[in-house]
Design a protein around this motif. Sequence first.
Motif, PDB file in Angstrom:
ATOM      1  N   ALA D 100      33.336 -40.272 109.711  1.00 27.69           N
ATOM      2  CA  ALA D 100      33.571 -39.010 110.414  1.00 27.69           C
ATOM      3  C   ALA D 100      34.363 -39.250 111.697  1.00 27.69           C
ATOM      4  O   ALA D 100      35.272 -38.482 112.035  1.00 27.69           O
ATOM      5  CB  ALA D 100      32.234 -38.339 110.727  1.00 27.69           C
ATOM      6  N   MET D 101      34.009 -40.308 112.403  1.00 23.10           N
ATOM      7  CA  MET D 101      34.721 -40.586 113.653  1.00 23.10           C
ATOM      8  C   MET D 101      36.175 -40.980 113.378  1.00 23.10           C
ATOM      9  O   MET D 101      37.092 -40.546 114.079  1.00 23.10           O
ATOM     10  CB  MET D 101      33.975 -41.651 114.462  1.00 23.10           C
ATOM     11  N   HIS D 102      36.386 -41.806 112.357  1.00 20.42           N
ATOM     12  CA  HIS D 102      37.771 -42.160 112.011  1.00 20.42           C
ATOM     13  C   HIS D 102      38.570 -40.902 111.640  1.00 20.42           C
ATOM     14  O   HIS D 102      39.692 -40.703 112.104  1.00 20.42           O
ATOM     15  CB  HIS D 102      37.801 -43.167 110.857  1.00 20.42           C
ATOM     16  N   ALA D 103      37.994 -40.067 110.812  1.00 24.94           N
ATOM     17  CA  ALA D 103      38.710 -38.848 110.401  1.00 24.94           C
ATOM     18  C   ALA D 103      39.001 -37.958 111.609  1.00 24.94           C
ATOM     19  O   ALA D 103      40.103 -37.419 111.759  1.00 24.94           O
ATOM     20  CB  ALA D 103      37.892 -38.078 109.358  1.00 24.94           C
ATOM     21  N   ALA D 104      38.016 -37.836 112.494  1.00 24.60           N
ATOM     22  CA  ALA D 104      38.198 -36.986 113.670  1.00 24.60           C
ATOM     23  C   ALA D 104      39.356 -37.473 114.529  1.00 24.60           C
ATOM     24  O   ALA D 104      40.134 -36.684 115.066  1.00 24.60           O
ATOM     25  CB  ALA D 104      36.907 -36.955 114.490  1.00 24.60           C
ATOM     26  N   MET D 105      39.474 -38.800 114.653  1.00 19.15           N
ATOM     27  CA  MET D 105      40.550 -39.346 115.484  1.00 19.15           C
ATOM     28  C   MET D 105      41.931 -39.081 114.880  1.00 19.15           C
ATOM     29  O   MET D 105      42.930 -39.118 115.593  1.00 19.15           O
ATOM     30  CB  MET D 105      40.344 -40.842 115.697  1.00 19.15           C
ATOM     31  N   LEU D 106      41.989 -38.821 113.570  1.00 16.61           N
ATOM     32  CA  LEU D 106      43.290 -38.600 112.921  1.00 16.61           C
ATOM     33  C   LEU D 106      43.789 -37.161 113.067  1.00 16.61           C
ATOM     34  O   LEU D 106      44.959 -36.880 112.799  1.00 16.61           O
ATOM     35  CB  LEU D 106      43.212 -38.963 111.433  1.00 16.61           C
ATOM     36  N   VAL D 107      42.933 -36.249 113.444  1.00 12.19           N
ATOM     37  CA  VAL D 107      43.365 -34.845 113.515  1.00 12.19           C
ATOM     38  C   VAL D 107      43.187 -34.205 114.899  1.00 12.19           C
ATOM     39  O   VAL D 107      43.439 -33.008 115.059  1.00 12.19           O
ATOM     40  CB  VAL D 107      42.657 -33.977 112.449  1.00 12.19           C
ATOM     41  N   GLY D 108      42.764 -34.998 115.897  1.00 12.45           N
ATOM     42  CA  GLY D 108      42.616 -34.418 117.225  1.00 12.45           C
ATOM     43  C   GLY D 108      42.669 -35.478 118.296  1.00 12.45           C
ATOM     44  O   GLY D 108      42.828 -36.663 118.005  1.00 12.45           O
ATOM     45  N   ARG D 109      42.530 -35.036 119.544  1.00 16.86           N
ATOM     46  CA  ARG D 109      42.598 -35.965 120.664  1.00 16.86           C
ATOM     47  C   ARG D 109      41.222 -36.436 121.126  1.00 16.86           C
ATOM     48  O   ARG D 109      41.101 -37.474 121.775  1.00 16.86           O
ATOM     49  CB  ARG D 109      43.332 -35.305 121.842  1.00 16.86           C
ATOM     50  N   GLY D 110      40.193 -35.656 120.817  1.00 21.60           N
ATOM     51  CA  GLY D 110      38.867 -36.056 121.259  1.00 21.60           C
ATOM     52  C   GLY D 110      37.839 -35.234 120.518  1.00 21.60           C
ATOM     53  O   GLY D 110      38.019 -34.034 120.338  1.00 21.60           O
ATOM     54  N   PHE D 111      36.757 -35.878 120.097  1.00 24.30           N
ATOM     55  CA  PHE D 111      35.744 -35.153 119.324  1.00 24.30           C
ATOM     56  C   PHE D 111      34.413 -35.139 120.058  1.00 24.30           C
ATOM     57  O   PHE D 111      34.151 -35.973 120.915  1.00 24.30           O
ATOM     58  CB  PHE D 111      35.575 -35.777 117.936  1.00 24.30           C
ATOM     59  N   SER D 112      33.587 -34.154 119.699  1.00 24.67           N
ATOM     60  CA  SER D 112      32.201 -34.115 120.148  1.00 24.67           C
ATOM     61  C   SER D 112      31.313 -34.140 118.905  1.00 24.67           C
ATOM     62  O   SER D 112      31.692 -33.621 117.857  1.00 24.67           O
ATOM     63  CB  SER D 112      31.933 -32.844 120.955  1.00 24.67           C
ATOM     64  N   VAL D 113      30.141 -34.747 119.060  1.00 18.07           N
ATOM     65  CA  VAL D 113      29.196 -34.868 117.954  1.00 18.07           C
ATOM     66  C   VAL D 113      28.051 -33.880 118.182  1.00 18.07           C
ATOM     67  O   VAL D 113      27.550 -33.769 119.304  1.00 18.07           O
ATOM     68  CB  VAL D 113      28.629 -36.304 117.879  1.00 18.07           C
TER      69      VAL D 113
END
Lengths: 244, 244, 244, 244, 244, 244
Positions: D100-113
């Motif tokens: 999930a973290m890898h995927a999140a990094m591919l489509v945005g600049r920063g993620f929250s869990v």
Amino acid sequence: MLVRVVNPNTTESMTALIEATARAVTGPGVTLEAVTPAMGPASIESHYDEALAVPGLLAAVAEGERDFVDGYVVACFGDPGLDAARELARGPVVGIAEAAMHAAMLVGRGFSVVTTLDRTRGRAWDLAARYAPAGACRGVYACDIPVLALESDPTVIERVVALARLALEKDGSDVIVLGCAGMADLCAAATAELGVPVIDGVAAATLLVQALITLGVGTSKRGEYAEPPAKSYTGLLTPFHRPA
Amino acid sequence: MLVRVVNPNTTESMTALIEATARAVTGPGVTLEAVTPAMGPASIESHYDEALAVPGLLAAVAEGERDFVDGYVVACFGDPGLDAARELARGPVVGIAEAAMHAAMLVGRGFSVVTTLDRTRGRAWDLAARYAPAGACRGVYACDIPVLALESDPTVIERVVALARLALEKDGSDVIVLGCAGMADLCAAATAELGVPVIDGVAAATLLVQALITLGVGTSKRGEYAEPPAKSYTGLLTPFHRPA
Amino acid sequence: MLVRVVNPNTTESMTALIEATARAVTGPGVTLEAVTPAMGPASIESHYDEALAVPGLLAAVAEGERDFVDGYVVACFGDPGLDAARELARGPVVGIAEAAMHAAMLVGRGFSVVTTLDRTRGRAWDLAARYAPAGACRGVYACDIPVLALESDPTVIERVVALARLALEKDGSDVIVLGCAGMADLCAAATAELGVPVIDGVAAATLLVQALITLGVGTSKRGEYAEPPAKSYTGLLTPFHRPA
Amino acid sequence: MLVRVVNPNTTESMTALIEATARAVTGPGVTLEAVTPAMGPASIESHYDEALAVPGLLAAVAEGERDFVDGYVVACFGDPGLDAARELARGPVVGIAEAAMHAAMLVGRGFSVVTTLDRTRGRAWDLAARYAPAGACRGVYACDIPVLALESDPTVIERVVALARLALEKDGSDVIVLGCAGMADLCAAATAELGVPVIDGVAAATLLVQALITLGVGTSKRGEYAEPPAKSYTGLLTPFHRPA
Amino acid sequence: MLVRVVNPNTTESMTALIEATARAVTGPGVTLEAVTPAMGPASIESHYDEALAVPGLLAAVAEGERDFVDGYVVACFGDPGLDAARELARGPVVGIAEAAMHAAMLVGRGFSVVTTLDRTRGRAWDLAARYAPAGACRGVYACDIPVLALESDPTVIERVVALARLALEKDGSDVIVLGCAGMADLCAAATAELGVPVIDGVAAATLLVQALITLGVGTSKRGEYAEPPAKSYTGLLTPFHRPA
Amino acid sequence: MLVRVVNPNTTESMTALIEATARAVTGPGVTLEAVTPAMGPASIESHYDEALAVPGLLAAVAEGERDFVDGYVVACFGDPGLDAARELARGPVVGIAEAAMHAAMLVGRGFSVVTTLDRTRGRAWDLAARYAPAGACRGVYACDIPVLALESDPTVIERVVALARLALEKDGSDVIVLGCAGMADLCAAATAELGVPVIDGVAAATLLVQALITLGVGTSKRGEYAEPPAKSYTGLLTPFHRPA
């Protein structure tokens, strides 16, 4: 514009070298003075030396404030007493390690430092961690020549250049930082030999202080660098303490 | 000494502001020229704008090399094309975000940036990570005024000052960095209001480039910033390409 | 599902290699197209090349959006223009350095990169710092073969394998990342020789883009990657600019 | 292609949810099986639970190797036992937090869990530090609903969406990561509500494992992830130990 | 004061060595007991071994709580199960890698670790990243002697000392950390040979646990290390699970 | 075993508090002495104060070496002169910030510091960066009570506890570190109020020094902490300088 360069050690010949180096890059309208503190070690080659050099340095800055000095250079590569000096000063205070590392980052991708004694390498790394992002400083090399022998030892330039070559190769660096105020006079020769930017912190800091003064910014007096609170003092250093 | 300040966008009135700001800190013996590229967007407010501004910026630097320019300022807070410009230039090339952040680190413990559009905050953080150790940049705030409205919107100074106050409080910062070349003329007023150092990158970069030139160091030509290899080109940009 | 792989340089034979590599891992129901931009350098071996390749790449993405492309691969190991492309695209955009590094982290503890020219090593380190935690990328090695010579030089595979062996030993790595789209056809042979996972970014990025499309996620349009604001343009690149 | 998704807890209804989620993204030609371990806790909400879940998970992977499984998903957001499972497996093993973290990094600049219990937030931060560069994960929020209540509590979707909104605003994130395998069925609804990419790790990991298998790379058997050395065993877990 | 040292592997002779080492630094008024778990591997040389050792370790801690033990040492250099053990324990729980690294940081500027098998080096680096700032741990070296051969192999001391010398030289370290509980008896001889502090984690952890108990602080029960939530269990480990 | 605790300021009543605190955790067979330096400021609340306190502290350590002291505590939360003191001492030298932060990391996942004046917060963060990995120190809070008012101000305990509560909540911390030697007597009451471990550095450092002495390790004399080179001295501090 009045700029004072403080040599934190008490060796007059080194103050003279520092003054000549700083004067060579001083702009018109700038009065530059180099000073030697009234107390402290003859050279700075340990944390202990640094600690005992700082009271003399701070006395020089306190005096500078009374003389309306516009900005200061701290001319020892360990940047001793920088935080404390900033608390005392209204204008900017720049250390020579700080200045050299900032300048190096503006003209290359990664620098290596060539310094004097091996035991001072840790301090150079600490300063790099304070001033630069990880990876900017790629190596710190010691030529193992004591500070006060730099002036007289005829092999200095060869050894510094040889170490710098090794550093460029091993670290993949593209800039060399000279790690001692006493190496200021090697800068031109080392540049000619190495074909990469070689940064002497004394000249770099002198120019940065002038730039900051021209910019009209002094040390921030909000928070950590505000004037130190008045305090009662005991013992030997009392007469050197700023009036409460 | 010939310094050229490149405004990477194509808005002439902004070039004029940049030129006036840079001239105000230019030393005697320095010829300062501000230039507007022949192609590109009217302002830079996205990665896309930045990408399309860079060819014009690089053409200006290539022309500067033919004119024996001694050093360059890239006058947009995103520091677009800095690495590529360094490959072209013999002398130093300094970005205004870079210069402002370096200057801020010399006079305080932590700075906050006040910039234009919210969407550019990520770029400011990226640059802080490139230029400064973790913790030096403590916050990036957007006033949400478009770049080209800075000139005409009479509320700009109030909003920038209000945001800066918030930043100083929330971040515990002691220095403010203005995050747009178009804010250069706010610097004096903001300083007066805030009572902390406020850094405008255009003036800071102009002074740093002069300092580096005086120091005698240009961009390192060892490794990554060496002249780019000759290459055959296709399409529209071909005539702007340096001769192979 | 329509996936477009953009070769940011203008060498058609390289586009063909990239297309064949991407097709080899394309799932059923996926239409894969590789495109060559209408302008730019024949190969990308400097920041300058990268900067001048980006406008052509962005034109290709803008065209892709008009064609309802579902996702893009940027097929140059420097991942040029990735942020700007993401602003233009609704679907995911994945760079091949990014994809290769992500894949490498999923199958080992630390990877080393084997790339082309020494001067591009800094860019690879920059990307590793952007995509991976400190320590994941343990070394970047250059075989010093220009990009366009990869195709014809019969010693390429030997030299790449020899460097990879050195990297595994010296860095204690357990995965090799190939640092150029033009090395895609070496992947199988290098894997066979080395006995560790060898990652080609073209195949990896093609698979990741398909995975993201299947997952139903595109580029986030909240904040930094929102569509770039409309802007007036000057000069040569104007006709390529997206309609405001 | 045979992919096995291991639910590290022993709750069959959760395995069923995980299986349905994974099947929804499984490509043609892929056999996907979800398994429940023969021993362990009903849900994983502490380091203690995680530690006692790992032997059952490893037994499932050891059995998978005997069945020639091509790749594994570890379907608990704490990614328990990932390193140990990689030592056992020839093919790739991907955790759902990792994916999930890898995927999140591919489509945005920063993620929250957005995760379940407050006490598991530390583990999520630890994993973010392992998988992502500093700054990619911008916040971890707990809805304080126990794992096994996710299925039955009708307020779950509202609370998760409300927390996600708070996270996007407070962190300036542009992607949301769901922090529990038991939240997989909320992904579509949350995406619709929030208008940003919402990543469920079960689907993401299933797709990444398929991608790695298609790429032809398994877990590196050089160094740390080599098959564990044979060892004599004492006590209860002995029958579950791989034959020496 | 009752301190229990848990040897996470099941080899009684190693428990005896650990007990003797711990007793040698135990203060008056302290009852020190070393225990061997009822299940698990004979030695720990992989993530797999570590995972299967943890249930036995946790059973020992759970038993300790019933016996009102005041503090625990986890006597394997991988610090297995530390977080889970802290959830169970009221008093402090200290791992030997943790203790050795903390002690090393108090007496020098940078340490190097000498451990057993090469494959365990990654775990040592992971722990250094968890316990120490970047740069404190400067190298991890493997003597490639299996844990259970340490006792009988007469060349151990020579090989460990030779590796430590190499580490001091190559890393510029000033402290050596022994990377295995089974090396505890080498500490005095290695210190004598090397002339720098050599830290054995078993003694260090025993002293730190005593110090924490004297200080009156146990494991924080606020948040992540609170008692694990009650849970229903399936299969073999059920009888070892704490009563809900 | 002879342990000397140096109060770096010159206020005798604070030395008395420090001595009582240290004695309360001193083991049998340990002689503990607290000393006040012969020169320096009455309290330490700025970098300036710290710099002027260090010569007196170093004189005390130099005297300690002549008295065969086995180990030292530096009892000011800024850990002034720690590196220099280590150069002088054969045995271990531990600062109270250092000790408190190490202890805090052993019993929780993240700590917050409650200190005196706001302007000293930066120093606390600097020390956290030196001693602990990123993320261990989660916040530093100032109660804005001057050091010398701690003794007499009856609201101290309430204000410290209130700030600590805020810190636990806001930072998600699970341990509180008291950020001043003058807060040592608040530790028991604060612990009782807060229900989490509250660490006083004076007691922690005293215990850590005893632990290191029992372990048989002193300050490493290899490299940076070797005895400082002999040096000629000028001015006031000369009589306090160690004989060359």
